[in-house]
Design an enzyme around this catalytic site. Structure first.
Site: not given
Length: 129
Positions: A34, A41, A75
C-alpha cells in the site's frame, strides 16, 4: 541458483497464430505494498488473452509478478501497469486482467482492465443443440 524477481517479460511464438483461442492464467499470490501505509496488499490476478503472434512465457511472468512484492502501488495503477507491460511484449488480439484484492479495512477491491486490437471482435459462441 535461486531465481530473482525480474521486470523482463519473455514471449514465445504462438503455435496457432491463425486461430483465435483463449489462454487463462490464474495468479493467486500477487503482492504489492500500500503506497499510503506500506502494508502488504494481496490479490488474485486473473489473466485472459487471445494471442496474436506471441504468447507470454510463464516462468518469466512469475518472476515479473514477483517484482511487485516490495513496490508501493495503488490497485488501479498496478493493474493497468501490468496490462500495459503485457500488451507491449505480446500485442494480443484481446487481453483482460482482473485483479481481485483481498479485504482491507472491510473493503474488497476488484480492478478490471482490458484491451483489444482495433477491428478485432470477440468471435461468436456457437450454441450446439
Amino acid at each position: 541458483m535461486p531465481s530473482q524477481p525480474s521486470r523482463e517479460l519473455e514471449t514465445f511464438s504462438n503455435p496457432f497464430p491463425n486461430r483465435d483461442y483463449t489462454i487463462r492464467i490464474k495468479i493467486p499470490e500477487f503482492t504489492c505494498l500500500c503506497p499510503k501505509t506500506g502494508q502488504p496488499d494481496f490479490a488474485t490476478l486473473h489473466l485472459e488473452y487471445v494471442p496474436d503472434h506471441n504468447c507470454v512465457e510463464l516462468k518469466a511472468l512469475k518472476l515479473y509478478i514477483w517484482s511487485y512484492r516490495n513496490q508501493g502501488a495503488f490497485h488501479e495503477a498496478v493493474t493497468n501497469q501490468i496490462l500495459d507491460d503485457l500488451i507491449a511484449v505480446c500485442n494480443p488480439r484481446f487481453i483482460r486482467l482482473t485483479a481481485e484484492f483481498s479485504v482491507r479495512g472491510g473493503i474488497y477491491t476488484t480492478v478490471i482492465a482490458e484491451y483489444r486490437q482495433p477491428n478485432w471482435n470477440t468471435p461468436k459462441i456457437v450454441q450446439l443443440p
